[in-house]
Design an enzyme around this catalytic site. Structure first.
Site, PDB file in Angstrom:
ATOM      1  N   GLN A  91     -48.723  23.777  16.370  1.00  0.00           N
ATOM      2  CA  GLN A  91     -49.596  22.608  16.304  1.00  0.00           C
ATOM      3  C   GLN A  91     -49.249  21.815  15.040  1.00  0.00           C
ATOM      4  O   GLN A  91     -49.370  22.317  13.930  1.00  0.00           O
ATOM      5  CB  GLN A  91     -51.075  22.974  16.263  1.00  0.00           C
ATOM      6  CG  GLN A  91     -51.946  21.728  16.391  1.00  0.00           C
ATOM      7  CD  GLN A  91     -53.387  21.953  16.033  1.00  0.00           C
ATOM      8  OE1 GLN A  91     -53.709  22.200  14.884  1.00  0.00           O
ATOM      9  NE2 GLN A  91     -54.265  21.865  17.022  1.00  0.00           N
TER      10      GLN A  91
ATOM     11  N   TYR B 250     -58.632  14.312  11.837  1.00  0.00           N
ATOM     12  CA  TYR B 250     -57.401  14.257  11.050  1.00  0.00           C
ATOM     13  C   TYR B 250     -56.667  12.939  11.321  1.00  0.00           C
ATOM     14  O   TYR B 250     -57.199  12.047  11.970  1.00  0.00           O
ATOM     15  CB  TYR B 250     -56.559  15.494  11.336  1.00  0.00           C
ATOM     16  CG  TYR B 250     -57.297  16.759  10.938  1.00  0.00           C
ATOM     17  CD1 TYR B 250     -57.829  16.900   9.656  1.00  0.00           C
ATOM     18  CD2 TYR B 250     -57.518  17.798  11.844  1.00  0.00           C
ATOM     19  CE1 TYR B 250     -58.548  18.041   9.293  1.00  0.00           C
ATOM     20  CE2 TYR B 250     -58.227  18.934  11.485  1.00  0.00           C
ATOM     21  CZ  TYR B 250     -58.746  19.042  10.210  1.00  0.00           C
ATOM     22  OH  TYR B 250     -59.462  20.160   9.844  1.00  0.00           O
TER      23      TYR B 250
ATOM     24  N   ARG C 167     -53.563  17.176  21.576  1.00  0.00           N
ATOM     25  CA  ARG C 167     -54.961  17.597  21.517  1.00  0.00           C
ATOM     26  C   ARG C 167     -55.834  16.428  21.085  1.00  0.00           C
ATOM     27  O   ARG C 167     -55.527  15.733  20.116  1.00  0.00           O
ATOM     28  CB  ARG C 167     -55.141  18.752  20.508  1.00  0.00           C
ATOM     29  CG  ARG C 167     -56.523  19.409  20.590  1.00  0.00           C
ATOM     30  CD  ARG C 167     -56.728  20.393  19.460  1.00  0.00           C
ATOM     31  NE  ARG C 167     -57.703  21.422  19.824  1.00  0.00           N
ATOM     32  CZ  ARG C 167     -58.395  22.152  18.937  1.00  0.00           C
ATOM     33  NH1 ARG C 167     -58.204  21.975  17.647  1.00  0.00           N
ATOM     34  NH2 ARG C 167     -59.235  23.072  19.351  1.00  0.00           N
TER      35      ARG C 167
ATOM     36  N   GLY D 119     -61.200  30.422  20.668  1.00  0.00           N
ATOM     37  CA  GLY D 119     -60.960  30.415  19.241  1.00  0.00           C
ATOM     38  C   GLY D 119     -61.416  31.678  18.548  1.00  0.00           C
ATOM     39  O   GLY D 119     -60.671  32.645  18.421  1.00  0.00           O
ATOM     40  N   ARG D 120     -62.661  31.705  18.121  1.00  0.00           N
ATOM     41  CA  ARG D 120     -63.157  32.793  17.276  1.00  0.00           C
ATOM     42  C   ARG D 120     -62.985  34.176  17.896  1.00  0.00           C
ATOM     43  O   ARG D 120     -62.732  35.149  17.180  1.00  0.00           O
ATOM     44  CB  ARG D 120     -64.628  32.561  16.931  1.00  0.00           C
ATOM     45  CG  ARG D 120     -64.860  31.366  16.033  1.00  0.00           C
ATOM     46  CD  ARG D 120     -66.327  31.224  15.670  1.00  0.00           C
ATOM     47  NE  ARG D 120     -66.539  30.075  14.788  1.00  0.00           N
ATOM     48  CZ  ARG D 120     -67.726  29.754  14.274  1.00  0.00           C
ATOM     49  NH1 ARG D 120     -68.804  30.471  14.575  1.00  0.00           N
ATOM     50  NH2 ARG D 120     -67.837  28.699  13.473  1.00  0.00           N
TER      51      ARG D 120
END
Length: 366
Positions: A110, A191, A238, A324-325
């Site tokens: 990424q 971002y 993404r 994710g987590r």
């Protein structure tokens, strides 16, 4: 004469069966989502052998998307995050990709330029973060000296925007040289690419700002440059429409994102990765608008993506689901999901920085 009956058979997609996304041949549809871990302690912000072990442990995912990797030095936002803009970094990432491949996995890099989400204390040399406009984000960032307020970024000139596009393309070529199966461009979470898409961080009046058509331009040109560098079948994007993270406002996101997809839908990208946030209803619109593979990181307010979200694949709402987590604490997550095993909870106090504790010491099922 006996009555005639008919049975409507509904084919449901199995999340644990193989799937092909562009040039990516995946052994299942369960994806490890990108997660910053801030452990790039090698020379020139490069990955270490511990990072290779971490990713290799999770190679049972259909696909691993790495933590955000900066395409140039100014693109670094947080302490100890890795880059892909030097020979040392390419060599170090090659050890990571080899470890994942040896364990039967697939991994994409990424590429994440954090833009204004940065701080002078997090750069090797004294400098100031850059952004679309000189608009300071509200909030704070972790630095080597503790949490500090975001700073006012230096706006990129038009030529510097084009230089940034070229840096993304160069980093994508570096990713392939390092053995990655492809790249995912991070256009989400506030971002740089997302900053240009927004209506509060981007107050430009040139060809890179103002109208939605101009605000999507950086993302479009970056995708095109990376496609030219490594091929559409190895390129992904993404996005996170209406995501307020890092002080982002998108007043016209219902117009902006369909417009963005319309500029990209002729490119056979490996996949489009949608991170749901403030408006999950838009996902259905994007699903209909996007002709290729969709990866979904579903909205889970107050919870995490877990077993129940596999039904999104079964129902055809998405092709891939990113977790994710749970991948932090369950290195063998696909197996656990397949057999309905208990899922470990990650210790998030160990999420960023540190050593092997809370990183590579989570056990597999016995």
């Amino acid at each position: 004469m006996p009555a005639t009956t008919s049975t409507l058979e509904v084919t449901r997609t199995n999340p644990f069966e193989p799937f092909t996304a562009g040039a990516l041949t995946l052994k299942n549809r369960i994806v490890m989502a990108p997660m910053t871990r801030s452990r790039a302690y090698g020379p020139d912000a490069s990955p270490t052998s511990l990072m290779a072990e971490y990713y290799a442990q999770r190679a049972s995912a259909g696909l691993i998307v790495t933590e955000g990797i900066q395409p140039n030095r100014i693109g670094q936002g947080y302490p100890s995050t890795p880059g892909l803009h030097s020979a040392a970094q390419v060599a170090a990432w090659r050890r990571v990709t080899e470890a994942v491949h040896q364990n039967g996995g697939r991994i994409v890099a990424q590429l994440m330029h954090t833009g204004r989400v940065g701080h002078p204390d997090n750069y090797a040399e004294a400098t100031t973060p850059v952004g679309a406009s000189p608009v300071q984000a509200a909030g704070q960032i972790f630095t080597a000296h503790g949490k500090q307020d975001f700073v006012r970024p230096t706006p990129l000139t038009s030529q510097q925007v084009w230089d940034t596009v070229a840096d993304f393309a160069a980093a994508a070529r570096n990713a392939i040289e390092a053995g990655f199966d492809g790249v995912e461009l991070h256009g989400a979470n506030g971002y740089l690419l997302h900053q240009f898409l927004s209506t509060n961080a981007n107050r430009r009046e040139d060809e890179w700002g103002g109208t939605p058509a101009n605000r999507i331009r950086l993302t479009v040109e970056t995708v095109r440059a990376v496609v030219d560098a490594i091929g559409a079948e190895r390129t992904a994007l993404r996005i996170s429409p209406a995501n307020p993270l890092n002080d982002i406002t998108e007043d016209d996101y219902t117009d902006t994102y369909p417009l963005l997809l319309g500029e990209l839908d002729h490119l056979p990208l490996a996949y489009l990765h949608v991170l749901e946030s403030a408006d999950p209803a838009l996902t259905g619109v994007l699903r209909e608008r996007w002709p290729g593979t969709l990866m979904l990181n579903p909205a889970t307010p107050g919870s995490t993506t877990d077993q129940q979200h596999l039904t999104l694949i079964e129902q055809g709402a998405t092709d891939l689901v990113a977790f994710g987590r749970l991948f932090i604490a369950n290195p063998d997550l696909p197996h656990r999901l397949a057999v309905g095993a208990p899922l470990s909870v990650p210790d998030l106090t160990k999420a960023y920085g540190g050593d092997a504790t809370g990183y590579t010491d989570y056990p597999r099922l016995r």
